[in-house]
Design a protein around this motif. Structure first.
Motif, short mmCIF file in Angstrom:
data_model
loop_
_atom_site.label_atom_id
_atom_site.label_comp_id
_atom_site.label_asym_id
_atom_site.label_seq_id
_atom_site.Cartn_x
_atom_site.Cartn_y
_atom_site.Cartn_z
N MET A 1 0.83 -1.21 0.00
CA MET A 1 0.00 0.00 0.00
C MET A 1 0.86 1.26 0.00
SD MET A 1 -3.27 -1.14 2.26
CE MET A 1 -4.25 0.28 1.79
N ALA A 2 1.98 1.23 0.72
CA ALA A 2 2.88 2.38 0.73
C ALA A 2 3.50 2.61 -0.64
CB ALA A 2 3.96 2.19 1.79
N VAL A 3 3.94 1.54 -1.28
CA VAL A 3 4.53 1.65 -2.62
C VAL A 3 3.49 2.15 -3.62
CG1 VAL A 3 5.51 0.33 -4.55
CG2 VAL A 3 6.32 -0.07 -2.22
N LEU A 4 2.30 1.58 -3.60
CA LEU A 4 1.25 2.00 -4.53
C LEU A 4 0.85 3.46 -4.30
CD1 LEU A 4 -0.98 -1.20 -4.62
CD2 LEU A 4 0.68 -0.43 -6.34
N HIS A 5 0.81 3.88 -3.04
CA HIS A 5 0.50 5.27 -2.73
C HIS A 5 1.58 6.20 -3.30
CE1 HIS A 5 -1.04 8.75 -0.62
NE2 HIS A 5 0.21 8.98 -0.20
N GLN A 6 2.84 5.83 -3.10
CA GLN A 6 3.94 6.63 -3.63
C GLN A 6 3.87 6.72 -5.15
OE1 GLN A 6 6.18 8.48 -1.99
NE2 GLN A 6 6.94 9.19 -3.97
N ARG A 7 3.58 5.60 -5.80
CA ARG A 7 3.48 5.60 -7.27
C ARG A 7 2.32 6.48 -7.73
NH1 ARG A 7 6.08 2.40 -10.45
NH2 ARG A 7 4.32 1.86 -11.79
N MET A 8 1.21 6.46 -7.00
CA MET A 8 0.07 7.30 -7.33
C MET A 8 0.45 8.78 -7.20
SD MET A 8 -3.72 7.31 -5.61
CE MET A 8 -3.13 7.97 -4.06
N MET A 9 1.18 9.14 -6.13
CA MET A 9 1.61 10.52 -5.94
C MET A 9 2.55 10.96 -7.06
SD MET A 9 -0.10 11.39 -3.34
CE MET A 9 0.62 12.93 -2.88
N GLU A 10 3.44 10.05 -7.49
CA GLU A 10 4.36 10.36 -8.58
C GLU A 10 3.63 10.60 -9.89
OE1 GLU A 10 7.06 7.08 -8.45
OE2 GLU A 10 8.11 7.87 -6.69
N ARG A 11 2.51 9.92 -10.07
CA ARG A 11 1.70 10.11 -11.28
C ARG A 11 0.83 11.35 -11.20
NH1 ARG A 11 1.37 4.33 -11.00
NH2 ARG A 11 -0.54 4.47 -9.79
N GLY A 12 0.82 12.01 -10.04
CA GLY A 12 0.06 13.24 -9.89
C GLY A 12 -1.40 13.06 -9.56
#
Length: 91
Positions: free
Chosen positions: A79-90
């Protein structure tokens, strides 16, 4: 829903993906949210299901915990990795 071919695994509910490396025997699969680990095809499919479960609006639940355990990670980590990836995608 997960879509599989001989070279890729994608999801209709999250932007993550898995691709088979052409230059390697098994394990040969790279998952977008966990690229540092090579996985077997079955593990890659499990990782994609786990990404779907952890990307939804509800708590991931027991199935996600089981998949994470089989893959040697935790739902919290995913969940932390997916959240970070979502933030990187804006998003």
């Amino acid at each position: 829903m997960i879509y599989e071919s001989s070279r890729s695994i994608t999801s209709s509910t999250c932007p993550e993906w898995a691709r088979r490396r052409a230059d390697a025997g098994e394990p040969a699969w790279i998952v977008s949210w966990w690229p540092e680990v090579l996985l077997t095809c079955g593990q890659a499919r499990d990782a994609m299901e786990l990404a779907e479960l952890c990307s939804g609006p509800v708590e991931p639940g027991a199935r996600a915990e089981a998949l994470a355990g089989e893959l040697g990670t935790s739902v919290k980590h995913v969940m932390a990795v997916l959240h970070q990836r979502m933030m990187e995608r804006g998003r």
